[in-house]
Design a protein around this motif. Structure first.
Motif, PDB file in Angstrom:
ATOM      1  N   MET A 144       0.386  -1.054  -0.096  1.00 39.42           N
ATOM      2  CA  MET A 144       0.032  -0.279  -0.370  1.00 39.42           C
ATOM      3  C   MET A 144       1.198   0.849   0.182  1.00 39.42           C
ATOM      4  O   MET A 144       1.779   1.132   0.562  1.00 39.42           O
ATOM      5  CB  MET A 144      -1.096   0.077   0.899  1.00 39.42           C
ATOM      6  N   TYR A 145       0.635   2.380  -0.679  1.00 40.52           N
ATOM      7  CA  TYR A 145       1.112   3.784  -0.830  1.00 40.52           C
ATOM      8  C   TYR A 145       0.290   4.836  -1.670  1.00 40.52           C
ATOM      9  O   TYR A 145      -0.844   4.199  -2.338  1.00 40.52           O
ATOM     10  CB  TYR A 145       2.881   3.209  -1.714  1.00 40.52           C
ATOM     11  N   GLY A 146       0.585   5.710  -0.791  1.00 37.04           N
ATOM     12  CA  GLY A 146      -0.525   6.567  -1.592  1.00 37.04           C
ATOM     13  C   GLY A 146       0.335   8.380  -0.614  1.00 37.04           C
ATOM     14  O   GLY A 146       1.206   8.477   0.001  1.00 37.04           O
ATOM     15  N   CYS A 147      -0.917   9.020  -1.350  1.00 42.16           N
ATOM     16  CA  CYS A 147      -0.321  10.531  -0.513  1.00 42.16           C
ATOM     17  C   CYS A 147      -1.315  11.623   0.002  1.00 42.16           C
ATOM     18  O   CYS A 147      -2.506  10.615  -0.890  1.00 42.16           O
ATOM     19  CB  CYS A 147       0.091  11.335  -1.333  1.00 42.16           C
ATOM     20  N   ASN A 187       5.871  14.737  -4.934  1.00 43.34           N
ATOM     21  CA  ASN A 187       5.724  15.385  -5.920  1.00 43.34           C
ATOM     22  C   ASN A 187       4.733  15.169  -6.524  1.00 43.34           C
ATOM     23  O   ASN A 187       3.676  15.759  -6.709  1.00 43.34           O
ATOM     24  CB  ASN A 187       6.941  15.654  -6.181  1.00 43.34           C
ATOM     25  N   THR A 188       5.200  13.580  -7.566  1.00 46.78           N
ATOM     26  CA  THR A 188       4.404  13.053  -8.015  1.00 46.78           C
ATOM     27  C   THR A 188       3.067  12.918  -8.502  1.00 46.78           C
ATOM     28  O   THR A 188       2.220  13.411  -8.853  1.00 46.78           O
ATOM     29  CB  THR A 188       4.776  12.175  -9.230  1.00 46.78           C
ATOM     30  N   CYS A 189       3.043  12.170  -7.159  1.00 47.03           N
ATOM     31  CA  CYS A 189       1.482  10.908  -6.402  1.00 47.03           C
ATOM     32  C   CYS A 189       0.903  13.167  -6.103  1.00 47.03           C
ATOM     33  O   CYS A 189      -0.595  12.884  -6.420  1.00 47.03           O
ATOM     34  CB  CYS A 189       2.007  10.609  -4.968  1.00 47.03           C
ATOM     35  N   ILE A 190       1.517  13.915  -5.439  1.00 46.23           N
ATOM     36  CA  ILE A 190       0.648  15.377  -4.979  1.00 46.23           C
ATOM     37  C   ILE A 190      -0.309  16.002  -6.254  1.00 46.23           C
ATOM     38  O   ILE A 190      -1.290  16.266  -6.379  1.00 46.23           O
ATOM     39  CB  ILE A 190       1.237  15.948  -4.694  1.00 46.23           C
ATOM     40  N   GLU A 191       0.589  16.256  -7.381  1.00 44.72           N
ATOM     41  CA  GLU A 191       0.217  16.243  -8.826  1.00 44.72           C
ATOM     42  C   GLU A 191      -0.978  15.677  -9.407  1.00 44.72           C
ATOM     43  O   GLU A 191      -2.076  16.351  -9.876  1.00 44.72           O
ATOM     44  CB  GLU A 191       1.394  16.172  -9.579  1.00 44.72           C
ATOM     45  N   LYS A 216      10.633   9.326  -1.990  1.00 48.94           N
ATOM     46  CA  LYS A 216      10.673   9.931  -1.444  1.00 48.94           C
ATOM     47  C   LYS A 216       9.858  11.583  -2.324  1.00 48.94           C
ATOM     48  O   LYS A 216       8.851  11.821  -2.425  1.00 48.94           O
ATOM     49  CB  LYS A 216      11.341  10.114  -0.795  1.00 48.94           C
ATOM     50  N   ALA A 217      11.156  10.920  -3.325  1.00 51.29           N
ATOM     51  CA  ALA A 217       9.852  12.037  -5.142  1.00 51.29           C
ATOM     52  C   ALA A 217       8.926  11.702  -5.669  1.00 51.29           C
ATOM     53  O   ALA A 217       8.219  13.261  -6.149  1.00 51.29           O
ATOM     54  CB  ALA A 217      11.013  12.162  -5.791  1.00 51.29           C
ATOM     55  N   TYR A 218       8.048  10.235  -5.711  1.00 46.36           N
ATOM     56  CA  TYR A 218       7.111  10.356  -6.333  1.00 46.36           C
ATOM     57  C   TYR A 218       6.079  10.924  -5.023  1.00 46.36           C
ATOM     58  O   TYR A 218       5.358  11.489  -5.518  1.00 46.36           O
ATOM     59  CB  TYR A 218       7.189   8.960  -6.489  1.00 46.36           C
ATOM     60  N   ASN A 254       8.320   0.247  -8.528  1.00 45.49           N
ATOM     61  CA  ASN A 254       8.437   1.383  -8.394  1.00 45.49           C
ATOM     62  C   ASN A 254       7.772   2.702  -9.002  1.00 45.49           C
ATOM     63  O   ASN A 254       7.845   2.387 -10.235  1.00 45.49           O
ATOM     64  CB  ASN A 254       9.715   1.052  -9.363  1.00 45.49           C
ATOM     65  N   PRO A 255       6.660   2.972  -7.389  1.00 45.91           N
ATOM     66  CA  PRO A 255       5.745   4.354  -8.515  1.00 45.91           C
ATOM     67  C   PRO A 255       6.076   5.510  -9.574  1.00 45.91           C
ATOM     68  O   PRO A 255       5.853   6.136  -9.724  1.00 45.91           O
ATOM     69  CB  PRO A 255       4.959   4.440  -7.294  1.00 45.91           C
ATOM     70  N   SER A 256       7.269   6.116  -8.712  1.00 50.91           N
ATOM     71  CA  SER A 256       7.720   7.167  -9.331  1.00 50.91           C
ATOM     72  C   SER A 256       8.364   6.838 -10.673  1.00 50.91           C
ATOM     73  O   SER A 256       8.920   7.504 -11.496  1.00 50.91           O
ATOM     74  CB  SER A 256       9.406   7.130  -8.860  1.00 50.91           C
ATOM     75  N   ASP A 257       8.604   5.618 -11.170  1.00 54.80           N
ATOM     76  CA  ASP A 257       9.353   5.521 -12.779  1.00 54.80           C
ATOM     77  C   ASP A 257       8.200   4.843 -13.984  1.00 54.80           C
ATOM     78  O   ASP A 257       7.377   5.038 -13.742  1.00 54.80           O
ATOM     79  CB  ASP A 257      10.245   3.775 -13.317  1.00 54.80           C
ATOM     80  N   ASP A 258       8.632   6.039 -14.987  1.00 50.61           N
ATOM     81  CA  ASP A 258       7.671   5.278 -16.491  1.00 50.61           C
ATOM     82  C   ASP A 258       5.798   5.635 -16.196  1.00 50.61           C
ATOM     83  O   ASP A 258       6.110   7.080 -15.631  1.00 50.61           O
ATOM     84  CB  ASP A 258       8.466   4.641 -16.915  1.00 50.61           C
ATOM     85  N   VAL A 259       5.867   4.558 -16.114  1.00 55.70           N
ATOM     86  CA  VAL A 259       4.042   4.235 -16.527  1.00 55.70           C
ATOM     87  C   VAL A 259       3.526   5.152 -15.228  1.00 55.70           C
ATOM     88  O   VAL A 259       2.679   5.605 -14.889  1.00 55.70           O
ATOM     89  CB  VAL A 259       3.793   2.637 -16.867  1.00 55.70           C
ATOM     90  N   SER A 260       4.119   4.421 -13.756  1.00 57.06           N
ATOM     91  CA  SER A 260       3.074   5.091 -12.415  1.00 57.06           C
ATOM     92  C   SER A 260       3.408   6.425 -12.541  1.00 57.06           C
ATOM     93  O   SER A 260       1.848   7.282 -12.013  1.00 57.06           O
ATOM     94  CB  SER A 260       4.116   4.851 -11.707  1.00 57.06           C
ATOM     95  N   ASN A 261       4.004   7.183 -13.277  1.00 55.94           N
ATOM     96  CA  ASN A 261       3.722   8.901 -13.415  1.00 55.94           C
ATOM     97  C   ASN A 261       2.400   9.448 -14.577  1.00 55.94           C
ATOM     98  O   ASN A 261       2.105  10.473 -14.414  1.00 55.94           O
ATOM     99  CB  ASN A 261       4.710   9.698 -14.377  1.00 55.94           C
ATOM    100  N   ASP A 262       2.090   8.370 -14.880  1.00 57.32           N
ATOM    101  CA  ASP A 262       0.738   8.527 -15.337  1.00 57.32           C
ATOM    102  C   ASP A 262      -0.365   8.407 -14.645  1.00 57.32           C
ATOM    103  O   ASP A 262      -1.738   8.360 -15.184  1.00 57.32           O
ATOM    104  CB  ASP A 262       0.601   7.639 -16.774  1.00 57.32           C
ATOM    105  N   SER A 263      -0.570   8.242 -13.661  1.00 60.01           N
ATOM    106  CA  SER A 263      -1.026   7.899 -12.336  1.00 60.01           C
ATOM    107  C   SER A 263      -1.514   8.306 -10.875  1.00 60.01           C
ATOM    108  O   SER A 263      -2.004   7.525 -10.315  1.00 60.01           O
ATOM    109  CB  SER A 263      -1.394   5.939 -12.735  1.00 60.01           C
TER     110      SER A 263
END
Length: 337
Positions: free
Chosen positions: A111-114, A175-179, A170-172, A328-337
């Motif tokens: 489980m992960y999230g922001c 930042n990305t997750c919040i966006e 941490k970066a994901y 790795n949610p911070s890589d590639d495809v995960s940035n689209d969700s």
């Protein structure tokens, strides 16, 4: 060791004015009539995307995501989750070997999230579990992993050796997750930011059993349930249940009080529910206590444990020997969700 189910149900639900983006995924091994891999994504505890290894397709679960994301989004998520299925198959096999398990049903969960508060405060988390109990968790402040047992220490040492995976997470998460959370809230504004008052019911299974106060159908999720005895706050023998989602995107919560029939006759007990500046009071009387079992429209607690997460994984560079592969949610495809 804290059971993962309690962690999943109890974590990150207490903040008023908070929006959350959360992903669950699970792998199942053994003789069980359940997909080998499942993935679910939730915004504000409501499911918006789903994938499993039987259908091999990421699908929308709300109109607001269906109307705002096109074929590229769904294709990208589908392909990424197909890859995640293979990662989880590997991880659960490694775990079985570490725990010396050759038979039975076993689960590997993440489980992960922001979360984002109205005042701009951000939080992120990542939790790994095995067979319903904690395995590893990310400490964002120190960029290290916390192992729940000696079997998890093997993975902790490897992941902590460079710190790269923790830094990426941490970066994901911050930042990305919040966006993406902000984007999803805009998509689903009419649903996610609506205000609906709770319905409040009192009920008990028998004349000698505990009294349950059930608040349901409310939105947003911040709610307070308390008890009064003769007009004064009463905390003795009171249990507050977890905040749970309903299938329509609203929420429900229960609180119980253990009190004898004699005490009910001699004193006046009340349940007080506060939501969005409104107060709802239910006085415990014979008429207010129908006999029966409360059946709420909960979006399956057991499914919440077993059905886990969306977003997308990419394997980090393969290492020699068997070990858990980072998802790795911070890589590639995960940035689209």
């Amino acid at each position: 060791m804290r059971p993962l189910l309690l962690l999943l149900l109890g974590a990150h639900l207490a903040y008023a004015g908070t929006h959350s983006l959360k992903y669950f995924y699970t792998a199942v091994s053994g003789d069980i009539d359940f997909p080998e891999f499942t993935a679910v994504g939730l915004v504000d505890e409501g499911q918006f995307i789903y994938f499993d290894s039987n259908t091999k397709e990421a699908v929308p679960k709300t109109e607001w995501i269906r109307q705002n994301e096109g074929a590229d989004y769904w294709n990208t998520n589908t392909q990424g989750l197909i890859g995640a299925h293979q990662t989880f198959k590997n991880n659960i096999q490694v775990a079985k070997e570490r725990f010396n398990q050759s038979t039975g049903v076993h689960t590997n969960t993440v489980m992960y999230g922001c979360e984002l508060d109205d005042d701009g405060t951000k939080r992120g988390y990542e939790l790994h579990g095995y067979d319903g109990e904690d395995f590893l968790s990310l400490d964002i402040s120190t960029l290290t992993w916390t192992a729940a047992n000696d079997k998890a220490m093997i993975t902790k040492v490897k992941w902590d050796s460079t710190g790269a995976y923790a830094m990426q997470e941490k970066a994901y998460l911050e930042n990305t997750c919040i966006e993406w959370l902000q984007k999803y809230v805009v998509y689903g504004k009419d649903t996610l930011e609506r205000k609906v008052s709770p319905q409040v019911f009192l009920q008990q299974k028998s004349s000698s059993s505990q009294v349950t106060c059930h608040a349901t159908g409310f939105h947003p999720k911040a709610v307070t349930i308390s008890w009064q005895r003769n007009g004064q706050e009463h905390h003795e023998d009171v249990d507050l249940g977890e905040l749970l989602p309903n299938e329509d995107g609203t929420y429900q919560r229960m609180s119980t009080i253990r009190v004898t029939p004699d005490e009910l006759k001699k004193n006046q007990y009340s349940c007080v529910v506060e939501h969005q500046g409104e107060t709802f009071t239910k006085i415990v009387t014979d008429d207010s206590l129908p006999i029966g079992i409360i059946v709420g429209a909960v979006a399956g607690i057991l499914v919440l444990l077993a059905v886990i997460g969306v977003v997308v994984f990419k394997l980090m560079q393969k290492k020699k020997g068997t070990d858990f592969k980072p998802v790795n949610p911070s890589d590639d495809v995960s940035n689209d969700s």
